[in-house]
Design a protein around this motif. Structure first.
Motif, PDB file in Angstrom:
ATOM      1  N   CYS A 116     -17.992  42.772  26.371  1.00 36.18           N
ATOM      2  CA  CYS A 116     -17.070  42.321  27.362  1.00 36.18           C
ATOM      3  C   CYS A 116     -16.562  43.072  28.311  1.00 36.18           C
ATOM      4  O   CYS A 116     -16.459  43.059  29.356  1.00 36.18           O
ATOM      5  N   VAL A 120     -17.037  43.699  32.391  1.00 36.91           N
ATOM      6  CA  VAL A 120     -15.747  43.945  33.290  1.00 36.91           C
ATOM      7  C   VAL A 120     -16.081  45.314  33.950  1.00 36.91           C
ATOM      8  O   VAL A 120     -15.690  45.415  34.966  1.00 36.91           O
ATOM      9  N   TYR A 123     -18.160  45.129  36.742  1.00 35.79           N
ATOM     10  CA  TYR A 123     -17.617  44.162  37.764  1.00 35.79           C
ATOM     11  C   TYR A 123     -16.610  45.219  38.688  1.00 35.79           C
ATOM     12  O   TYR A 123     -16.601  44.781  39.933  1.00 35.79           O
ATOM     13  N   ASP A 124     -15.784  45.771  37.896  1.00 36.59           N
ATOM     14  CA  ASP A 124     -15.073  46.896  38.912  1.00 36.59           C
ATOM     15  C   ASP A 124     -15.857  47.522  39.521  1.00 36.59           C
ATOM     16  O   ASP A 124     -15.285  47.932  40.780  1.00 36.59           O
ATOM     17  N   MET A 139      -9.143  43.586  42.290  1.00 37.34           N
ATOM     18  CA  MET A 139      -8.788  44.223  41.091  1.00 37.34           C
ATOM     19  C   MET A 139      -7.213  44.761  40.831  1.00 37.34           C
ATOM     20  O   MET A 139      -6.938  46.074  40.791  1.00 37.34           O
ATOM     21  N   THR A 143      -5.028  41.243  37.579  1.00 38.59           N
ATOM     22  CA  THR A 143      -6.263  40.897  37.405  1.00 38.59           C
ATOM     23  C   THR A 143      -6.791  41.790  36.244  1.00 38.59           C
ATOM     24  O   THR A 143      -7.487  41.275  35.650  1.00 38.59           O
ATOM     25  N   THR A 144      -6.686  42.914  36.585  1.00 40.54           N
ATOM     26  CA  THR A 144      -7.176  44.033  35.461  1.00 40.54           C
ATOM     27  C   THR A 144      -6.674  43.426  34.100  1.00 40.54           C
ATOM     28  O   THR A 144      -7.476  43.678  33.268  1.00 40.54           O
ATOM     29  N   ARG A 146      -5.726  40.708  33.015  1.00 38.30           N
ATOM     30  CA  ARG A 146      -6.283  39.486  32.645  1.00 38.30           C
ATOM     31  C   ARG A 146      -7.624  39.591  32.092  1.00 38.30           C
ATOM     32  O   ARG A 146      -8.164  39.183  31.203  1.00 38.30           O
ATOM     33  N   LEU A 147      -8.330  40.228  33.014  1.00 40.63           N
ATOM     34  CA  LEU A 147      -9.906  40.744  32.563  1.00 40.63           C
ATOM     35  C   LEU A 147     -10.060  41.379  31.439  1.00 40.63           C
ATOM     36  O   LEU A 147     -10.871  41.161  30.459  1.00 40.63           O
ATOM     37  N   ALA A 151     -11.480  40.118  27.629  1.00 35.83           N
ATOM     38  CA  ALA A 151     -12.427  40.515  27.165  1.00 35.83           C
ATOM     39  C   ALA A 151     -12.129  40.875  25.421  1.00 35.83           C
ATOM     40  O   ALA A 151     -12.988  40.657  24.618  1.00 35.83           O
TER      41      ALA A 151
END
Length: 323
Positions: A116, A120, A123-124, A139, A143-144, A146-147, A151
């Protein structure tokens, strides 16, 4: 000690980890080799976590995710390597049923988190290259967080159903696990019961997590490659590809071994090659990951030099004060 189950089976309460069946001198050599690699791995990853924590220049989404990844690698290797080292050095290879199941759970949960986190991080990189003007918004710190949290939660929950199912199985003699940790296929081989349904569930979960995250990573890199090829200057293309080089190298190494191990049927397989591949992703890969990330990253190199100079200045001040 065996436990009689309805007078038909001797159900085991512990297992013997076979590990590496070789000469004693070779076992001692492997002990010193793997222990050195383990110490270096733990030190390197803690160094990365410390650098990200103390350097404001590294308080960016990419490095926060990298610190999470390094902390994860510490946990991931610690699940299997210390027990393996103890078995190599002392030749005490027994592990209780509860400890075996716990090792199984944490190995696969941290493996799930790694899948995960790599998705992530991909995606970054996608946002940084394909949508640079929206990067601060897409980002942000929240948001970071939460991501990253997603994960960890997703990875920790994924192997929970197979672990609960395995804890209900009966395991019979001979109680030798033909591996150096409690992996899924060797455990199934020792069960007294029909494991086909549980094997199917584990396969579905494995395929969902591994291939699902791998697919997301490939989609991100497809958009990245298309965006980079649209850059007219060669220097710009090179800079963009260098930004993704470390992550893509880690992804290639990780998924090359994981797909071989778990995206296949688990019945009627031989475990000799599995041990070799498992050493690679349990010992070697966590060792080389910090090297890959740090050697090709100028900001990390600068942070290392700044931290070194700060510590050196502190040492000199202390020497002057007490000298």
């Amino acid at each position: 000690m065996p436990i009689t189950d309805n007078g038909t089976h001797n159900v085991v309460a512990s297992f013997i980890i076979v590990g590496f069946e070789t000469l004693r001198d070779v076992e001692l050599f492997l002990f010193f080799l793997f222990s050195s690699m383990y110490v270096f791995t733990i030190t390197a990853h803690f160094l990365i976590v410390t650098l990200v924590a103390v350097n404001r220049n590294l308080h960016k989404p990419m490095y926060i995710l990298l610190a999470n990844f390094s902390m994860l690698e510490v946990l991931y290797t610690t699940v299997t390597v210390p027990k393996m080292l103890n078995a190599l050095f002392t030749q005490h290879k027994e592990i209780s049923l509860s400890s075996c199941i716990a090792q199984f759970y944490f190995l696969f949960s941290f493996g799930g988190v790694e899948n995960c986190l790599l998705a992530v991080m991909a995606y970054d990189r996608y946002v940084a290259i394909c949508r640079p003007l929206h990067y601060p918004t897409l980002m942000s710190g929240k948001t970071t967080l939460r991501l990253g949290l997603g994960a960890w939660v997703g990875g920790l929950l994924a192997p929970f159903p197979p672990t609960v199912w395995i804890s209900t199985l009966r395991f019979c003699f001979p109680n030798f696990i033909d591996h150096f940790f409690c992996d899924y296929a060797p455990l199934l081989k020792l069960s007294c019961e029909d494991t086909s349904k549980g094997e199917f569930v584990f396969t579905v979960i494995s395929w969902s997590v591994i291939l699902g995250c791998f697919l997301l990573i490939m989609i991100s890199y497809t958009f990245i490659v298309v965006a980079v090829l649209k850059i007219q200057s060669i220097e710009g293309q090179k800079k963009a590809f260098i930004t993704c080089a470390s992550h893509s190298a880690v992804v290639s190494i990780f998924y090359g071994s994981i797909i071989f191990m778990y995206i296949r049927p688990t019945s009627h397989i031989r475990f000799t090659m599995d041990k070799v591949v498992s050493v690679f992703y349990c010992v070697v890969t966590p060792l080389i990951n910090p090297i890959i990330y740090c050697l090709r990253n100028k900001e990390v190199k600068v942070a290392v030099l700044k931290t070194w100079r700060f510590l050196e200045n502190m040492r000199l001040q202390k020497c002057r004060r007490f000298g």
